[in-house]
Write a protein that holds these residues in place. Sequence first.
Motif, PDB file in Angstrom:
ATOM      1  N   ARG A   1     -12.800  -5.841   9.562  1.00 58.60           N
ATOM      2  CA  ARG A   1     -13.275  -5.579   8.208  1.00 58.60           C
ATOM      3  C   ARG A   1     -14.579  -6.325   7.943  1.00 58.60           C
ATOM      4  NH1 ARG A   1      -9.896  -2.439   9.028  1.00 58.60           N
ATOM      5  NH2 ARG A   1      -8.061  -1.861   7.768  1.00 58.60           N
TER       6      ARG A   1
ATOM      7  N   TYR B   1     -19.269 -11.165   4.941  1.00 56.16           N
ATOM      8  CA  TYR B   1     -17.948 -11.694   5.290  1.00 56.16           C
ATOM      9  C   TYR B   1     -17.270 -10.730   6.260  1.00 56.16           C
ATOM     10  CZ  TYR B   1     -18.744 -14.985   1.531  1.00 56.16           C
ATOM     11  OH  TYR B   1     -19.277 -15.982   0.744  1.00 56.16           O
TER      12      TYR B   1
ATOM     13  N   GLY C   1     -13.883 -10.129   8.798  1.00 54.35           N
ATOM     14  CA  GLY C   1     -12.520 -10.530   9.126  1.00 54.35           C
ATOM     15  C   GLY C   1     -12.044  -9.876  10.403  1.00 54.35           C
TER      16      GLY C   1
ATOM     17  N   LEU D   1     -11.980 -15.570   9.759  1.00 56.96           N
ATOM     18  CA  LEU D   1     -12.936 -15.096   8.769  1.00 56.96           C
ATOM     19  C   LEU D   1     -14.273 -15.767   9.052  1.00 56.96           C
ATOM     20  CD1 LEU D   1     -13.511 -13.525   6.105  1.00 56.96           C
ATOM     21  CD2 LEU D   1     -12.910 -15.626   4.885  1.00 56.96           C
TER      22      LEU D   1
ATOM     23  N   ALA E   1      -7.607  -9.722   8.542  1.00 51.40           N
ATOM     24  CA  ALA E   1      -7.866  -9.154   7.220  1.00 51.40           C
ATOM     25  C   ALA E   1      -7.481  -7.682   7.185  1.00 51.40           C
ATOM     26  CB  ALA E   1      -9.337  -9.307   6.871  1.00 51.40           C
TER      27      ALA E   1
ATOM     28  N   ILE F   1     -11.514  -6.687   2.495  1.00 48.82           N
ATOM     29  CA  ILE F   1     -12.390  -7.719   1.942  1.00 48.82           C
ATOM     30  C   ILE F   1     -13.236  -7.066   0.857  1.00 48.82           C
ATOM     31  CG2 ILE F   1     -14.115  -9.504   2.428  1.00 48.82           C
ATOM     32  CD1 ILE F   1     -13.381  -9.326   5.362  1.00 48.82           C
TER      33      ILE F   1
ATOM     34  N   VAL G   1     -10.098 -11.880   0.161  1.00 50.78           N
ATOM     35  CA  VAL G   1      -9.668 -11.404   1.470  1.00 50.78           C
ATOM     36  C   VAL G   1      -8.162 -11.187   1.409  1.00 50.78           C
ATOM     37  CG1 VAL G   1      -9.583 -11.868   3.940  1.00 50.78           C
ATOM     38  CG2 VAL G   1     -11.506 -12.728   2.575  1.00 50.78           C
TER      39      VAL G   1
END
Length: 376
Positions: free
Chosen positions: A181, A192, A194, A208, A226, A229, A240
């Motif tokens: 993700r 960000y 994941g 992460l 994840a 997100i 998350v």
Amino acid sequence: MNRTLLPRILPVSLLFLGLLTGCRSSTAPRIPEVLAHIAFDPGHPVEVASNPRTGYVYITNQGDHVGILNGTEQIAAVQTGGRRPNALAVDEERGWVYVVNEYADSVSVIRKTTVLTTLETAGRNPQGVAVAPQSGWAYVVSGYSKSPPHGEIPVVAGNVTVISGTQIIDVVLLGDMLTTRIAADPVSGNIYIGGGVGDAVTGITGRLVVVKDLNVIQQFDVEAPARAIDANSRTGDVYVLDVNANLLQVRGTEIVQRVNLWEESGSPRNMRVHPTTGDVYITYGCGLLVVRNMEVIGNLPIGCDGQKMVIDPLTGNVYVANFSDNTVAVVQGTDLLATIDVGWYPYGIGVNPANGWVYVSNSNDSTVTILGFSND
């Protein structure tokens, strides 16, 4: 190469957010109607994204095409040059549309109705893309290296192909991480990412990673990979949701809160953060959780197998495509306003924040349902 980041105009979607933040509570909830139900050529629509500056809506299919709609009409269908376009993202300011071709290890760049180029990604089977509004760069994630060749067991090696317009500018390596993700925070410009680490023998945990521009600035070892997100576009807080129904609140490079929602939600499917209220919406099974300040304030029976959802900053409505029920749920706050029949197996869903119209991709009957407000 000069990589200095220049100031940019805010995306139209964020401009709408700024106008609506202070005056949303005085308007009564609005329920859309079905404006059109059209055939999608070449069939089997999946993911949906829109550019509110042009009004164009982009919908991938399960083969190698992207259909382009304007209003209630499909105006084009273009080949991406790849196979199975599984994700897309829009740079509103410049008009770039980035389409990830999972089975071709590539990303196609579209502007309006023209495919400008198709670029090879650094890794195999790319899974997602996000555009950082501040820089305009697109980040495409993959969890595997290109070696060994297709047909052999792939090697886990997380990587990010960074694109500016139609050019690859660099690759960010993430190590032994199977990326799943990605999301961009429009406030900080952070990306960000994941994913999971480990294997069936040692056990799989989560990781992460926070990327700024072309550098990894932080990484966390977390309980599980994840599931989704998303960022609060007003505050920059990032949320998350992992596969074990743990919800993490991240501020910059720090995890500030975490809560387990397992007893409330069962197996989570997706998550979105409301752009004006900051409430977090989580689909699971046949329900929808509403989380405020990391506490559950609502649990709504909306319909079954909600795969995708979208939030309209114009009306404040939350829309959930119920894959198994052939419906779209309309939610505002903690209230279920309506359940609207659409086509077979609705999967993707997107909104044009310029007019509040919602586009639903009905994957099994090759149609698109368009919801909106005919009296506008």
